[in-house]
Scaffold this motif. Structure first.
Motif, PDB file in Angstrom:
ATOM      1  N   ARG A  62       0.988  -3.794   9.577  1.00 25.57           N
ATOM      2  CA  ARG A  62       1.336  -2.381   9.599  1.00 25.57           C
ATOM      3  C   ARG A  62       1.219  -1.858  11.020  1.00 25.57           C
ATOM      4  N   ASP A  66      -0.955   3.843  10.969  1.00 26.54           N
ATOM      5  CA  ASP A  66      -1.231   3.828   9.530  1.00 26.54           C
ATOM      6  C   ASP A  66      -2.717   3.620   9.224  1.00 26.54           C
ATOM      7  N   THR A 182       4.377  -0.135   2.496  1.00 22.99           N
ATOM      8  CA  THR A 182       4.681   1.144   3.142  1.00 22.99           C
ATOM      9  C   THR A 182       5.821   1.867   2.438  1.00 22.99           C
ATOM     10  N   ASP A 183       6.286   1.298   1.329  1.00 22.24           N
ATOM     11  CA  ASP A 183       7.433   1.867   0.622  1.00 22.24           C
ATOM     12  C   ASP A 183       7.040   2.772  -0.536  1.00 22.24           C
ATOM     13  N   PRO A 185       5.459   6.076  -2.041  1.00 22.91           N
ATOM     14  CA  PRO A 185       5.109   7.427  -1.590  1.00 22.91           C
ATOM     15  C   PRO A 185       3.669   7.783  -1.940  1.00 22.91           C
ATOM     16  N   GLU A 210       0.225   6.756   5.205  1.00 18.39           N
ATOM     17  CA  GLU A 210       1.301   7.162   6.116  1.00 18.39           C
ATOM     18  C   GLU A 210       0.700   7.976   7.266  1.00 18.39           C
TER      19      GLU A 210
END
Length: 336
Positions: A62, A66, A182-183, A185, A210
């Motif tokens: 990442r 993050d 990371t996809d 929400p 995020e």
């Protein structure tokens, strides 16, 4: 009322064989202790968290933006409770009680989704309009590992989904971890270096989210919240050598855990199926009295009735080395 602030360290004491605290025994290893001890020569300078942030980011593939470094996973839960303003906060139980305690201390009402039976998680049990959901994986104290797809089904726009992965590295390969995702929400993954590396006294952990939320949480931290020795521990414990050692330990843990499950089951204890963490949840009639008698004989185990959804017949038992496990089984056979 359930005592949400009761933790396993309250069960231990001088001279007791510790099956109550779920920190890996015989840790930290000497190489890690030496690195941390050497860091005291740098204590005159203020801590620089950036190398440790980059190390965590590399470990989970990442970006450094993050990553938020924290004084243990417990600080992450406090920060989330202070920064977020949930309309409907839901905690999935039984699980580590600190997230709910932090939310309540910050003035947020909390609803509980209580799992039973084999503690399988059904995403449909979580209210659709919950805008904050907290769940553990593997879950303390049940040792249940939820499928990544099941947890991912809880993520949606407008909701913060907090997954406590303090024990994720107990599972070889971490196949159900969401730390690299990371996809999804609103996903927040909380990790701890306390359990596998025996650093409870150092207070070191991190969360992944995020960047916008990471910045908001960082603003709620004091300046320099993570000490120089803790930052050294982060870098060392996320390096390839450490990850290989943790994987080997997790593979060995599987074998020791399976043998302990077999032995406890033979004694009549009902062990929650398919445990994957460094502890077991067992149910036996009169567990509260049994815990007291074990303590009188020099062994500490964790009571279960301070976890919402569990009762006085539950015990959480850490998985130790073969010799210690055998001593516990022999003592249980005598007492039962």
């Amino acid at each position: 009322m359930v005592d949400l602030r009761h933790h396993g360290d309250a069960e231990v004491g001088p001279g007791l064989l510790d099956f109550a605290v779920n920190v890996r025994d015989r840790t930290p290893p000497s190489w890690l202790a030496e690195r941390i001890a050497a860091s005291v020569t740098d204590l005159a300078a203020y801590p620089d968290p950036e190398p440790a942030r980059r190390a965590v980011a590399r470990r989970h593939r990442r970006e450094p933006a993050d990553v938020l470094l924290t004084a243990g996973a417990a600080e992450a839960f406090v920060l989330l409770a202070r920064v977020l303003a949930p309309r409907r906060a839901v905690v999935v139980h039984p699980q580590f009680t600190e997230p709910e305690a932090a939310l309540r201390a910050a003035g947020h009402p909390v609803e509980r989704v209580v799992l039973d039976g084999d503690f399988t998680l059904d995403p449909g049990a979580v209210p659709d309009d919950a805008d904050l959901v907290v769940v553990g994986n593997p879950t303390n104290p049940t040792s249940v590992l939820h499928p990544a797809a099941t947890l991912a089904a809880l993520a949606r726009p407008g909701r913060v989904l907090v997954v406590d992965e303090a024990f994720a590295d107990c599972v070889p390969g971490e196949p159900e971890s969401l730390a690299g995702r990371t996809d999804l929400p609103g996903l927040v993954v909380v990790r701890s270096l306390t359990k596998t590396w025996g650093l409870a006294g150092l207070r070191v952990g991190y969360l992944l989210a995020e960047p916008g939320l990471v910045r908001r949480l960082a603003e709620a931290q004091p300046l320099w919240p993570v000490s120089t020795p803790a930052l050294v521990a982060v870098r060392e414990c996320t390096a390839p050598r450490a990850l290989a050692e943790a994987h080997a330990w997790a593979v060995d843990l599987e074998q020791r855990r399976a043998r302990l499950v077999q032995d406890l089951t033979a004694l009549g204890l009902a062990v929650t199926p398919r445990p994957r963490a460094s502890f077991l949840l067992a149910r036996v009639a009169g567990a509260d009295l049994l815990r007291t008698r074990l303590r009188e004989r020099g062994v500490a185990v964790r009571r279960g009735d301070t976890f919402p959804g569990l009762g006085r017949d539950h015990l959480r038992i850490a998985v130790r080395g073969p010799e210690a496990n055998a001593r516990l089984v022999a003592l249980l056979a005598e007492l039962l």
